[in-house]
Design a protein around this motif. Structure first.
Motif, mmCIF file in Angstrom:
data_model
loop_
_atom_site.group_PDB
_atom_site.id
_atom_site.type_symbol
_atom_site.label_atom_id
_atom_site.label_comp_id
_atom_site.label_asym_id
_atom_site.label_seq_id
_atom_site.Cartn_x
_atom_site.Cartn_y
_atom_site.Cartn_z
ATOM 1 N N VAL A 213 0.856 -1.188 0.000
ATOM 2 C CA VAL A 213 0.000 0.000 0.000
ATOM 3 C C VAL A 213 0.893 1.239 0.000
ATOM 4 C CG1 VAL A 213 -1.805 1.243 1.235
ATOM 5 C CG2 VAL A 213 -1.764 -1.269 1.268
ATOM 6 N N PRO A 214 0.829 2.081 -1.015
ATOM 7 C CA PRO A 214 1.710 3.255 -1.051
ATOM 8 C C PRO A 214 1.337 4.276 0.017
ATOM 9 C CG PRO A 214 0.139 3.319 -2.857
ATOM 10 C CD PRO A 214 -0.041 2.000 -2.201
ATOM 11 N N ASN A 215 2.364 4.834 0.650
ATOM 12 C CA ASN A 215 2.178 5.914 1.614
ATOM 13 C C ASN A 215 3.383 6.836 1.526
ATOM 14 O OD1 ASN A 215 4.257 4.631 3.220
ATOM 15 N ND2 ASN A 215 2.680 3.218 3.974
ATOM 16 N N GLU A 217 5.848 7.143 3.520
ATOM 17 C CA GLU A 217 7.099 6.568 4.001
ATOM 18 C C GLU A 217 7.769 5.668 2.950
ATOM 19 O OE1 GLU A 217 6.275 4.586 7.616
ATOM 20 O OE2 GLU A 217 5.791 6.422 8.743
ATOM 21 N N ASN A 218 6.981 4.907 2.185
ATOM 22 C CA ASN A 218 7.576 3.982 1.217
ATOM 23 C C ASN A 218 7.525 4.499 -0.216
ATOM 24 O OD1 ASN A 218 4.916 3.739 0.548
ATOM 25 N ND2 ASN A 218 4.688 1.619 1.222
ATOM 26 N N SER A 219 7.225 5.787 -0.411
ATOM 27 C CA SER A 219 7.145 6.358 -1.753
ATOM 28 C C SER A 219 8.298 7.325 -1.978
ATOM 29 C CB SER A 219 5.808 7.088 -1.957
ATOM 30 O OG SER A 219 4.724 6.204 -1.780
ATOM 31 N N LEU A 220 8.701 7.439 -3.228
ATOM 32 C CA LEU A 220 9.798 8.316 -3.614
ATOM 33 C C LEU A 220 9.399 9.074 -4.870
ATOM 34 C CD1 LEU A 220 12.797 9.174 -3.163
ATOM 35 C CD2 LEU A 220 13.426 7.325 -4.730
ATOM 36 N N GLY A 221 9.518 10.392 -4.815
ATOM 37 C CA GLY A 221 9.209 11.223 -5.960
ATOM 38 C C GLY A 221 10.457 11.548 -6.757
ATOM 39 N N MET A 222 10.333 11.567 -8.099
ATOM 40 C CA MET A 222 11.463 11.833 -8.981
ATOM 41 C C MET A 222 11.043 12.852 -10.027
ATOM 42 S SD MET A 222 12.872 7.924 -9.448
ATOM 43 C CE MET A 222 14.447 8.442 -10.065
#
Length: 267
Positions: A213-215, A217-222
């Motif tokens: 489940v994306p949140n 804490e575990n997401s990264l923007g590029m």
């Protein structure tokens, strides 16, 4: 884990005649089932909001489906079936029952995609009757289908096919140890017969991907920067420099091109 390998089949002359006969019978059985379904569909279909004043009153019978058409096979195997337009006699008893049942499944799936569509509601076009060039494959499965042996050096494999015997295939890819043969699909191509071996390897576990489940804490923007020496930036404040492989090696490429042109001009 289930997977499929394709190999080049090298049948003998008698085996080619038998396999071509199986394909001819499967093609006729496919077209016959499809014609029966179209006949029922045209005679019993009526619009929801209207009814024609003059219409054909068909004989009441159940709608053809996979199970009703499969029940016709024992009767067809008792004697030879004559093709009306060609007068050719077909012996259904020479083809394994599982192969003919797979043709029933093929018709059922094609007609269901035409009427109901897939899970997304997208309907396929109206199924067409298969001519000889369009019907090119059939499936053999069930008891009696085994990997018999392999030749010295492992260049060839031998399959034991019911009612055909040992079929020789060219082994260009090694079969994993412990693989169990589940199904064989014969495919007729322009350069001969091929077989698709459907294998099951119980030693390899199946893939069960975990649902993440994306949140925050575990997401990264590029984001692409394309400014000065940087070309990519992340949401953590990290900036990645541009490698510029082409620009750095452009002079080398020019020298190599000159040498290559000089060689070709001398020759």
């Amino acid at each position: 884990m289930k997977y499929t390998y394709q190999y080049k089949a090298l049948p003998s002359t008698d085996q080619k005649l038998e396999i071509n006969l199986w394909l001819r019978i499967c093609q006729y059985w496919y077209n016959r089932q499809l014609g029966e379904r179209f006949d029922w569909w045209e005679r019993n279909r009526t619009s929801v909001n209207s009814c024609p004043l003059v219409c054909h009153l068909p004989e009441l019978r159940d709608r053809p489906n996979y199970y009703s058409q499969k029940k016709l096979l024992p009767g067809l195997k008792k004697g030879k079936v004559t093709v009306e337009w060609s007068g050719y006699d077909l012996d259904f008893s020479r083809v394994p029952a599982n192969t003919l049942q797979q043709v029933c499944k093929r018709v059922d799936k094609a007609f269901d995609r035409f009427i109901y569509g897939d899970n997304n509601g997208n309907r396929s076009g109206k199924p067409r009757f298969k001519s000889q060039p369009r019907y090119r494959s059939f499936i053999v499965e069930g008891a009696g289908l085994t990997l018999h042996s392999c030749s010295t050096g492992g260049k060839f494999l031998y399959l034991k096919i019911p009612k055909i015997g040992l079929l020789k295939i060219r082994s260009h890819r090694h079969l994993p140890d412990g693989a169990i043969l589940k199904q064989v699909q014969f495919i007729k191509k322009s350069d001969g017969w091929f077989v698709n071996l459907k294998l099951d390897d119980p030693t390899v576990p199946g893939i069960t991907p975990d649902v993440i489940v994306p949140n925050w804490e575990n997401s990264l923007g590029m984001d692409a920067v394309l400014h000065q020496e940087y070309y990519l930036a992340t949401s953590l404040g990290v900036k990645l420099p541009s490698a510029k492989f082409l620009r750095r090696n452009q002079s080398k490429l020019a020298k190599i091109s000159k040498k290559k042109n000089a060689r070709t001009s001398r020759q």
